[in-house]
Motif scaffolding. Structure first.
Motif, PDB file in Angstrom:
ATOM      1  N   UNK A   1       1.396  -0.878  -0.160  1.00 12.41           N
ATOM      2  CA  UNK A   1       0.011   0.167   0.089  1.00 12.41           C
ATOM      3  C   UNK A   1       0.647   0.955  -0.161  1.00 12.41           C
ATOM      4  N   UNK A   2       2.007   1.005   0.785  1.00 15.66           N
ATOM      5  CA  UNK A   2       2.417   2.581   0.941  1.00 15.66           C
ATOM      6  C   UNK A   2       3.589   2.139  -0.182  1.00 15.66           C
ATOM      7  N   UNK A   3       3.717   0.985  -1.212  1.00 19.38           N
ATOM      8  CA  UNK A   3       4.685   1.912  -2.160  1.00 19.38           C
ATOM      9  C   UNK A   3       3.547   1.535  -4.021  1.00 19.38           C
ATOM     10  N   UNK A   4       2.405   1.914  -3.724  1.00 17.48           N
ATOM     11  CA  UNK A   4       1.569   2.404  -4.576  1.00 17.48           C
ATOM     12  C   UNK A   4       1.163   3.650  -4.506  1.00 17.48           C
ATOM     13  N   UNK A   5       1.271   4.188  -3.432  1.00 20.82           N
ATOM     14  CA  UNK A   5       0.655   5.330  -3.428  1.00 20.82           C
ATOM     15  C   UNK A   5       1.700   6.663  -2.556  1.00 20.82           C
ATOM     16  N   UNK A   6       3.322   5.618  -3.044  1.00 24.05           N
ATOM     17  CA  UNK A   6       4.270   6.745  -3.585  1.00 24.05           C
ATOM     18  C   UNK A   6       4.572   7.365  -5.052  1.00 24.05           C
ATOM     19  N   UNK A   7       3.708   6.403  -6.161  1.00 26.09           N
ATOM     20  CA  UNK A   7       3.855   6.280  -7.464  1.00 26.09           C
ATOM     21  C   UNK A   7       4.034   8.401  -7.562  1.00 26.09           C
ATOM     22  N   UNK A   8       3.115   8.891  -7.486  1.00 22.75           N
ATOM     23  CA  UNK A   8       2.935  10.620  -7.853  1.00 22.75           C
ATOM     24  C   UNK A   8       4.074  10.788  -7.207  1.00 22.75           C
ATOM     25  N   UNK A   9       4.457  10.336  -6.311  1.00 22.67           N
ATOM     26  CA  UNK A   9       5.516  11.549  -5.946  1.00 22.67           C
ATOM     27  C   UNK A   9       7.483  11.277  -6.474  1.00 22.67           C
ATOM     28  N   UNK A  10       7.095   9.779  -6.826  1.00 13.96           N
ATOM     29  CA  UNK A  10       8.400   9.390  -8.147  1.00 13.96           C
ATOM     30  C   UNK A  10       8.412   9.569  -9.528  1.00 13.96           C
ATOM     31  N   UNK A  11       7.081  10.007  -9.995  1.00 12.10           N
ATOM     32  CA  UNK A  11       7.309  10.258 -11.076  1.00 12.10           C
ATOM     33  C   UNK A  11       7.672  11.885 -11.402  1.00 12.10           C
ATOM     34  N   UNK A  12       6.673  12.406 -10.254  1.00  9.82           N
ATOM     35  CA  UNK A  12       7.035  14.112  -9.802  1.00  9.82           C
ATOM     36  C   UNK A  12       8.503  14.540 -10.348  1.00  9.82           C
ATOM     37  N   UNK A  13       9.378  13.604  -9.377  1.00 10.42           N
ATOM     38  CA  UNK A  13      10.339  13.942  -9.039  1.00 10.42           C
ATOM     39  C   UNK A  13      11.164  13.208  -9.941  1.00 10.42           C
ATOM     40  N   UNK A  14      11.938  13.471 -11.012  1.00 14.86           N
ATOM     41  CA  UNK A  14      12.853  12.620 -12.065  1.00 14.86           C
ATOM     42  C   UNK A  14      14.019  12.535 -11.708  1.00 14.86           C
ATOM     43  N   UNK A  15      15.200  13.370 -10.927  1.00 13.82           N
ATOM     44  CA  UNK A  15      15.936  12.778 -10.756  1.00 13.82           C
ATOM     45  C   UNK A  15      16.069  12.603  -8.636  1.00 13.82           C
ATOM     46  N   UNK A  16      14.709  12.139  -8.671  1.00 14.98           N
ATOM     47  CA  UNK A  16      15.003  11.023  -7.490  1.00 14.98           C
ATOM     48  C   UNK A  16      16.114  10.058  -7.176  1.00 14.98           C
ATOM     49  N   UNK A  17      16.451   9.840  -6.196  1.00 14.05           N
ATOM     50  CA  UNK A  17      17.721   8.770  -6.353  1.00 14.05           C
ATOM     51  C   UNK A  17      17.947   7.715  -5.217  1.00 14.05           C
ATOM     52  N   UNK A  18      16.675   8.249  -4.277  1.00 16.65           N
ATOM     53  CA  UNK A  18      16.600   7.310  -2.729  1.00 16.65           C
ATOM     54  C   UNK A  18      14.889   7.954  -2.812  1.00 16.65           C
ATOM     55  N   UNK A  19      14.822   6.938  -2.177  1.00 17.04           N
ATOM     56  CA  UNK A  19      13.395   7.066  -1.053  1.00 17.04           C
ATOM     57  C   UNK A  19      13.554   6.501  -0.030  1.00 17.04           C
ATOM     58  N   UNK A  20      12.970   6.577   0.852  1.00 13.65           N
ATOM     59  CA  UNK A  20      12.985   5.813   2.357  1.00 13.65           C
ATOM     60  C   UNK A  20      11.622   6.684   2.841  1.00 13.65           C
ATOM     61  N   UNK A  21      10.583   5.477   3.335  1.00 17.64           N
ATOM     62  CA  UNK A  21       9.146   5.982   4.305  1.00 17.64           C
ATOM     63  C   UNK A  21       9.051   4.387   5.392  1.00 17.64           C
ATOM     64  N   UNK A  22       9.107   5.193   6.349  1.00 20.54           N
ATOM     65  CA  UNK A  22       9.316   4.762   7.733  1.00 20.54           C
ATOM     66  C   UNK A  22       7.928   4.879   8.410  1.00 20.54           C
ATOM     67  N   UNK A  23       7.787   5.450   9.704  1.00 18.87           N
ATOM     68  CA  UNK A  23       6.879   6.085  10.454  1.00 18.87           C
ATOM     69  C   UNK A  23       7.512   5.853  11.750  1.00 18.87           C
ATOM     70  N   UNK A  24       6.942   6.490  13.046  1.00 22.00           N
ATOM     71  CA  UNK A  24       7.429   6.868  14.252  1.00 22.00           C
ATOM     72  C   UNK A  24       7.284   5.321  14.700  1.00 22.00           C
ATOM     73  N   UNK A  25       6.990   4.665  14.885  1.00 21.65           N
ATOM     74  CA  UNK A  25       6.974   3.695  15.422  1.00 21.65           C
ATOM     75  C   UNK A  25       7.713   2.825  15.110  1.00 21.65           C
ATOM     76  N   UNK A  26       8.583   3.073  14.299  1.00 18.75           N
ATOM     77  CA  UNK A  26       9.663   1.974  13.626  1.00 18.75           C
ATOM     78  C   UNK A  26       9.177   0.541  13.289  1.00 18.75           C
ATOM     79  N   UNK A  27       8.435   0.582  12.552  1.00 16.82           N
ATOM     80  CA  UNK A  27       7.326  -0.701  12.127  1.00 16.82           C
ATOM     81  C   UNK A  27       8.246  -1.220  11.328  1.00 16.82           C
ATOM     82  N   UNK A  28       7.522   0.055   9.726  1.00 15.09           N
ATOM     83  CA  UNK A  28       7.432  -1.092   9.156  1.00 15.09           C
ATOM     84  C   UNK A  28       8.924   0.560   7.993  1.00 15.09           C
ATOM     85  N   UNK A  29       9.552  -0.035   7.581  1.00 11.09           N
ATOM     86  CA  UNK A  29      10.224   0.383   6.322  1.00 11.09           C
ATOM     87  C   UNK A  29      10.655   0.276   4.719  1.00 11.09           C
TER      88      UNK A  29
END
Length: 406
Positions: free
Chosen positions: A270-298
């Motif tokens: 679900x996180x991956x699917x919802x990140x698509x607009x950000x990835x498409x809008x930033x063609x120079x992006x080289x690294x992306x990390x999506x975490x949570x404050x609980x440290x549950x998932x990365x």
């Protein structure tokens, strides 16, 4: 007086002379400072300082977005949330839920129905966080300018897609959600780390039915006896290579770990699917990390994986807002009790290493696939003390499971 005037001219702390000295700084120096700040709120405030900062902030290439809270559009009716949780939940219908054995398929289907209904609302909330369309109709965002000149300082009321739209040179992005999607009971450990390209590349899940601290007194003898009793019989494992420990199978432990696995994979997709607009809008992006404050998932994506997603389309899972998972190969490692440095005790510790079945089959043909190099992505998935737990579990016997695409 002359001496005082001369001292004031030499001191860069006041008057027009200080402003002149600041203006002499090269843009590259200021950009380096802004990149070190990183936090999108602070950058939004910096953009309001001067015209020069207003022009430089969109050129920052390293940004950290901390989402403070979730503001849903309209709360779903209570009746629909209970009666149609299975149909509204992102994921696979219960009949497609994977199970390690035919005997447990019916029970696992029920568990998956309950599971998907339980995480439907957190996944919906995740969509509210990341979706630009949801942020556009938020009541609180209506009071803000429709076309801000600079990156928005208050990101609590905007989606990351909307906030990041102003950054033109973004190369490194870290987004932190306010909480993990999976609600777990107190004292239970569940952590996951997933790598994605256009679909899942790998996922490591670490769980424990109980996590506690070693008691200061009266522990050594009792726990030592428990650990000794829980030590697997090596000769028995050799004679029955396909068997599972009774403590894992007969008491519902395996079903629980299947639930952990499925729920972690759904959250990651679900996180991956919802990140698509950000990835498409930033063609120079080289690294992306999506975490949570609980440290549950990365969730992580590197330059090659980001480019792969831009080239190859992402296939959604049915009508749900998550990426379709391919057929998966899993290796499960289990230990009844692990004591970590510092006295942390993990009971029912489980490590699940997951890769697409095609990749696992191809890598399994290599001579060094089972060696230290082949397991590096597993042992290095978590920070200490859980990295030690993963390394200890990797030394335990592995049980292979297969999961269909879902």
């Amino acid at each position: 007086m002359e001496a005082a005037r001369q001292q004031q001219e030499e001191c860069p702390c006041g008057g027009a002379e200080a402003a002149d000295q600041f203006e002499r700084l090269h843009d590259a120096v200021l950009l380096d400072v802004l990149n070190r700040i990183g936090d999108v709120k602070a950058l939004g405030r910096c953009a309001l300082v001067s015209r020069r900062f207003h022009a430089l902030v969109p050129l920052v290439d390293s940004v950290f977005v901390r989402v403070d809270c979730v503001i849903p559009d309209d709360p779903p009716p209570s009746s629909s949330s209970s009666s149609s949780s299975s149909s509204a939940a992102p994921g696979t219908p219960p009949r497609q839920a994977p199970a390690p054995t035919a005997r447990g398929r019916g029970a696992l289907a029920h568990i998956v129905r309950v599971l998907l209904g339980g995480i439907a609302r957190p996944i919906h909330a995740l969509g509210q966080i990341l979706s630009p369309a949801a942020a556009a109709v938020s009541r609180r965002s209506e009071a803000l300018p429709a076309s801000p000149r600079a990156p928005v300082a208050d990101v609590s009321h905007h989606s990351p897609s909307e906030v990041l739209r102003s950054f033109k040179e973004l190369r490194r992005l870290h987004i932190e959600l306010p909480t993990g999607e999976l609600g777990i009971d107190d004292g239970v450990l569940l952590k996951w780390k997933a790598d994605f390209g256009s679909t899942l590349v790998s996922c490591v899940i670490l769980g424990a039915s109980s996590i506690s601290s070693k008691p200061p007194t009266g522990y050594t003898q009792a726990e030592s006896e428990t650990a000794t009793a829980a030590t697997p019989d090596t000769s028995r494992e050799t004679e029955e290579p396909g068997s599972l420990p009774d403590s894992l199978y007969t008491n519902g432990g395996l079903k629980l770990r299947v639930v952990w696995t499925i729920s972690s994979l759904i959250a990651a997709s679900a996180r991956h699917y919802l990140l698509q607009p950000i990835i498409w809008n930033h063609e120079l992006l080289e690294s992306l990390d999506l975490t949570d404050a609980d440290g549950q998932g990365v969730l992580t994506m590197d330059k090659r994986q980001l480019q792969e997603l831009r080239v190859r389309p992402v296939f959604p899972s049915g009508s749900s807002h998550r990426t379709l998972m391919p057929a998966l190969s899993m290796r499960l490692h289990y230990a009844p009790l692990i004591e970590l440095p510092g006295g942390t005790l993990l009971k029912g510790a489980t490590l699940v290493a997951i890769k697409p079945s095609e990749d696992a089959l191809r890598e399994g043909q290599g001579a060094g696939a089972a060696g230290p190099v082949g397991t590096c992505w597993i042992s290095e998935a978590f920070e200490e003390p859980y990295r030690t737990a993963a390394k200890v579990l990797l030394k335990r016997r592995a049980y292979c499971l297969e999961m269909n695409s879902f």
